[in-house]
Design a protein around this motif. Structure first.
Motif, short mmCIF file in Angstrom:
data_model
loop_
_atom_site.label_atom_id
_atom_site.label_comp_id
_atom_site.label_asym_id
_atom_site.label_seq_id
_atom_site.Cartn_x
_atom_site.Cartn_y
_atom_site.Cartn_z
N ARG A 10 0.88 -1.17 0.00
CA ARG A 10 0.00 0.00 0.00
C ARG A 10 0.91 1.21 0.00
O ARG A 10 1.91 1.25 0.72
CB ARG A 10 -0.87 0.02 1.26
CG ARG A 10 -1.71 1.31 1.36
CD ARG A 10 -2.46 1.43 2.68
NE ARG A 10 -3.39 0.35 2.86
CZ ARG A 10 -3.29 -0.57 3.82
NH1 ARG A 10 -2.31 -0.54 4.70
NH2 ARG A 10 -4.18 -1.53 3.93
N LEU A 23 -3.41 0.14 -3.60
CA LEU A 23 -2.82 -1.18 -3.73
C LEU A 23 -1.90 -1.15 -4.94
O LEU A 23 -2.30 -0.69 -6.02
CB LEU A 23 -3.92 -2.23 -3.96
CG LEU A 23 -3.45 -3.66 -4.24
CD1 LEU A 23 -2.79 -4.25 -3.00
CD2 LEU A 23 -4.63 -4.51 -4.69
N TYR A 100 -7.66 -8.08 -1.79
CA TYR A 100 -7.66 -6.65 -1.47
C TYR A 100 -8.47 -5.90 -2.52
O TYR A 100 -8.57 -6.32 -3.67
CB TYR A 100 -6.23 -6.09 -1.48
CG TYR A 100 -5.35 -6.67 -0.42
CD1 TYR A 100 -5.31 -6.13 0.85
CD2 TYR A 100 -4.56 -7.79 -0.67
CE1 TYR A 100 -4.51 -6.67 1.85
CE2 TYR A 100 -3.75 -8.34 0.30
CZ TYR A 100 -3.73 -7.77 1.57
OH TYR A 100 -2.95 -8.32 2.54
N ALA A 104 -6.35 -1.13 -1.10
CA ALA A 104 -5.56 -2.05 -0.27
C ALA A 104 -6.26 -2.45 1.02
O ALA A 104 -5.60 -2.81 2.00
CB ALA A 104 -4.16 -1.49 0.00
#
Length: 157
Positions: A10, A23, A100, A104
């Motif tokens: 992240r 992410l 995810y 994230a």
């Protein structure tokens, strides 16, 4: 500064045009150099990343990356609830898949046996990040080997 391993992260602050809180997949090798890649789609609850990335302007920018647990299948070590609201309980020894979203945030998917076949749903439940500590990675057989230089975790090939 030593670069981190290739894997999921992240962003803690912007890296080039990539905003904070995203992410990314970080490649510590390649041409033209180390960089971050944004997800472009999800298949089987796993992110697939764009082949076009953002090269780190400076190796020190790697400090903006917060490592994440690998996507994949896990066993619940000890029962826990998804969040403080206690919306859903995940019981000990339950099989789950960790994935995810684009920001994230961790999501758990619960595979089910349907007519003798294991099916993983497309919808899951967000969990608080501290709950990931209650998951134990499982070794899963895979027909698809990882790309050279990439460790996808506990998979048998």
């Amino acid at each position: 500064m030593a670069l981190p391993r290739c894997g999921l992260y992240r962003t803690r602050r912007p890296i080039g045009a990539v905003p904070e809180g995203r992410l990314v997949y970080f490649h510590n090798h390649g041409d033209p150099g180390p960089g971050v890649y944004l997800p472009e789609r999800w298949e089987g609850n796993r992110a697939h990343f764009s082949p076009q990335g953002t090269t780190l302007p400076d190796h020190g920018d790697a400090s903006a990356l917060e490592p994440l647990a690998r996507e994949g299948f896990y066993r619940v070590r000890r029962s826990f609830h998804c969040c403080e609201k206690r919306c859903r309980e995940f019981v000990t020894d339950l099989l789950v898949q960790l994935g995810y979203d684009g920001s994230a945030q961790p999501i758990l998917f619960v595979p089910e046996l349907v007519s003798g076949r294991m099916e993983t749903p497309e919808r899951g439940m967000r969990i608080d990040e501290d709950r990931i500590a209650e998951l134990a990675p499982l070794v899963v057989a895979s027909r698809t080997p990882p790309e050279p230089g990439h460790d996808l975790g506990p998979f048998l090939h």
